[in-house]
Design a protein around this motif. Structure first.
Motif, PDB file in Angstrom:
ATOM      1  N   ALA A 112      -4.678  -4.593  -2.858  1.00 51.66           N
ATOM      2  CA  ALA A 112      -4.120  -3.347  -2.331  1.00 51.66           C
ATOM      3  C   ALA A 112      -3.840  -2.354  -3.451  1.00 51.66           C
ATOM      4  O   ALA A 112      -4.075  -1.150  -3.309  1.00 51.66           O
ATOM      5  CB  ALA A 112      -2.838  -3.639  -1.547  1.00 51.66           C
TER       6      ALA A 112
ATOM      7  N   THR B 153      -7.226  -0.984  -4.854  1.00 58.88           N
ATOM      8  CA  THR B 153      -7.833  -0.042  -3.914  1.00 58.88           C
ATOM      9  C   THR B 153      -7.097   1.289  -3.911  1.00 58.88           C
ATOM     10  O   THR B 153      -7.723   2.362  -3.854  1.00 58.88           O
ATOM     11  CB  THR B 153      -7.837  -0.643  -2.495  1.00 58.88           C
ATOM     12  OG1 THR B 153      -8.601  -1.848  -2.496  1.00 58.88           O
ATOM     13  CG2 THR B 153      -8.438   0.329  -1.493  1.00 58.88           C
ATOM     14  N   THR B 154      -5.784   1.238  -3.992  1.00 54.64           N
ATOM     15  CA  THR B 154      -4.995   2.468  -3.951  1.00 54.64           C
ATOM     16  C   THR B 154      -5.348   3.405  -5.095  1.00 54.64           C
ATOM     17  O   THR B 154      -5.411   4.622  -4.903  1.00 54.64           O
ATOM     18  CB  THR B 154      -3.491   2.134  -3.988  1.00 54.64           C
ATOM     19  OG1 THR B 154      -3.147   1.388  -2.822  1.00 54.64           O
ATOM     20  CG2 THR B 154      -2.646   3.398  -4.054  1.00 54.64           C
ATOM     21  N   TRP B 155      -5.584   2.856  -6.272  1.00 53.91           N
ATOM     22  CA  TRP B 155      -5.854   3.724  -7.412  1.00 53.91           C
ATOM     23  C   TRP B 155      -7.325   4.140  -7.538  1.00 53.91           C
ATOM     24  O   TRP B 155      -7.680   4.853  -8.465  1.00 53.91           O
ATOM     25  CB  TRP B 155      -5.329   3.104  -8.703  1.00 53.91           C
ATOM     26  CG  TRP B 155      -3.986   3.665  -9.041  1.00 53.91           C
ATOM     27  CD1 TRP B 155      -3.735   4.802  -9.732  1.00 53.91           C
ATOM     28  CD2 TRP B 155      -2.709   3.144  -8.665  1.00 53.91           C
ATOM     29  NE1 TRP B 155      -2.379   5.029  -9.818  1.00 53.91           N
ATOM     30  CE2 TRP B 155      -1.727   4.024  -9.173  1.00 53.91           C
ATOM     31  CE3 TRP B 155      -2.305   2.028  -7.946  1.00 53.91           C
ATOM     32  CZ2 TRP B 155      -0.373   3.818  -8.997  1.00 53.91           C
ATOM     33  CZ3 TRP B 155      -0.953   1.819  -7.762  1.00 53.91           C
ATOM     34  CH2 TRP B 155       0.005   2.695  -8.279  1.00 53.91           C
TER      35      TRP B 155
ATOM     36  N   ARG C 291       0.833   3.914  -2.981  1.00 55.14           N
ATOM     37  CA  ARG C 291       0.435   5.302  -2.733  1.00 55.14           C
ATOM     38  C   ARG C 291       1.524   6.277  -3.158  1.00 55.14           C
ATOM     39  O   ARG C 291       1.241   7.358  -3.681  1.00 55.14           O
ATOM     40  CB  ARG C 291       0.095   5.491  -1.256  1.00 55.14           C
ATOM     41  CG  ARG C 291      -1.237   4.868  -0.855  1.00 55.14           C
ATOM     42  CD  ARG C 291      -1.530   5.069   0.623  1.00 55.14           C
ATOM     43  NE  ARG C 291      -2.845   4.538   0.976  1.00 55.14           N
ATOM     44  CZ  ARG C 291      -3.324   4.469   2.207  1.00 55.14           C
ATOM     45  NH1 ARG C 291      -2.582   4.901   3.224  1.00 55.14           N
ATOM     46  NH2 ARG C 291      -4.527   3.982   2.432  1.00 55.14           N
TER      47      ARG C 291
ATOM     48  N   VAL D 263       0.835  -1.206   0.000  1.00 59.90           N
ATOM     49  CA  VAL D 263       0.000   0.000   0.000  1.00 59.90           C
ATOM     50  C   VAL D 263       0.869   1.255   0.000  1.00 59.90           C
ATOM     51  O   VAL D 263       0.618   2.199  -0.761  1.00 59.90           O
ATOM     52  CB  VAL D 263      -0.943  -0.003   1.218  1.00 59.90           C
ATOM     53  CG1 VAL D 263      -1.632   1.352   1.365  1.00 59.90           C
ATOM     54  CG2 VAL D 263      -1.986  -1.103   1.075  1.00 59.90           C
TER      55      VAL D 263
ATOM     56  N   LYS E 123       1.350   6.465  -6.946  1.00 58.35           N
ATOM     57  CA  LYS E 123       0.166   7.233  -7.354  1.00 58.35           C
ATOM     58  C   LYS E 123       0.375   8.719  -7.111  1.00 58.35           C
ATOM     59  O   LYS E 123       0.002   9.559  -7.947  1.00 58.35           O
ATOM     60  CB  LYS E 123      -1.061   6.730  -6.602  1.00 58.35           C
ATOM     61  CG  LYS E 123      -2.346   7.479  -6.952  1.00 58.35           C
ATOM     62  CD  LYS E 123      -3.507   7.033  -6.082  1.00 58.35           C
ATOM     63  CE  LYS E 123      -4.760   7.848  -6.363  1.00 58.35           C
ATOM     64  NZ  LYS E 123      -5.873   7.470  -5.457  1.00 58.35           N
TER      65      LYS E 123
END
Length: 269
Positions: free
Chosen positions: A215, A218-220, A195, A191, A198
């Protein structure tokens, strides 16, 4: 846009379906690092005999580099209708892309994702990004740190990642794909790495295990607080019309309105 790209060894065909069912946006069947030299021919055969019955998941193959004895034979797997393109390791020159596409019959259908893994590749990334057939760039962070003799920290690799983001935007490509996280059982590490990528403007991440896929996905996706902020900004902007407006003490201008629209668009996709 695809965000999660899951590697699966080409010599482990029993894992192909599991990879397709992992939730990844795309899978990359690996003929390079994950396959021993003596097993590469068998891996190619396994790919050609496989059935990829998930039209919602893109299937790529990471072939061996252009200067290896397996390069040309690896390209024959693109005759399989289920393969949409290749990840090209050790991409260092635009000519490497030409070498791939020259061997592919249906050139228009072959997506090429060059993996930038060396200082030479990074220095020529502009030309590589503009080569015909390139869909987006990927960052081979592990080989890059080996080439640079650096420690692989976020600070050490910041310049390379940011360069790929800027070059991709300049060339009109999809945002680049970040490299792998080796910690398979440490979701917090995945994660954090995702992050960071991103935040720099990268558009996805390579995964080496199905446990990493969730993970990354979800992060994007926009965070709840981002969605709340975007709704407040657009509501305030709509009420103000052409007038200046502040949200939570921050002046909102046209770029922030566009950012809010983009966040809500991603949250609904």
């Amino acid at each position: 846009m695809q965000h999660s790209f899951l590697f699966v060894p080409g010599n482990r065909p029993e894992r192909f379906i599991k990879a397709l069912d992992s939730g990844a946006d795309a899978i990359i069947i690996d003929l390079e690092d994950a396959v021993a030299d003596a097993e590469k021919a068998a891996a190619r055969t396994a790919i050609m005999q496989a059935v990829f019955a998930r039209p919602d998941v893109l299937v790529y193959v990471r072939i061996n580099a252009v200067d290896t004895p397996w390069f040309l034979e690896d390209l024959t797997v693109l005759e399989h209708a289920g393969i949409c393109g290749v990840f090209l390791p050790k991409a260092e020159y635009a000519e490497n892309i030409t070498q791939v596409r020259a061997q592919v019959r249906a050139q228009a259908a072959c997506r090429v994702i060059p993996i930038i893994e060396t200082a030479t590749g990074l220095c020529h990334a502009q030309e590589i990004a503009r080569a015909s057939g390139v869909e987006r760039l990927a960052f081979g962070s592990m080989d890059f740190q080996l080439d640079m003799n650096c420690d692989g920290s976020d600070t050490a690799l910041l310049y390379a990642r940011s360069q790929l983001v800027v070059i991709s935007r300049w060339a009109g490509l999809l945002a680049p794909i970040d490299g792998v996280t080796l910690a398979m059982d440490d979701e917090s590490r995945v994660v954090a790495d995702a992050r960071h990528a991103k935040a720099l403007g990268m558009g996805g991440k390579l995964c080496i295990h199905p446990r990493q896929v969730g993970a990354v996905n979800t992060t994007w996706q926009p965070m709840p607080e981002e969605i709340l902020w975007a709704r407040k900004v657009l509501a305030a902007g709509g009420a103000a019309g052409a007038n200046a407006v502040a949200v939570d003490g921050v002046m909102i201008d046209r770029p922030l309105l566009h950012k809010a629209q983009r966040i809500l668009s991603r949250s609904q996709s």
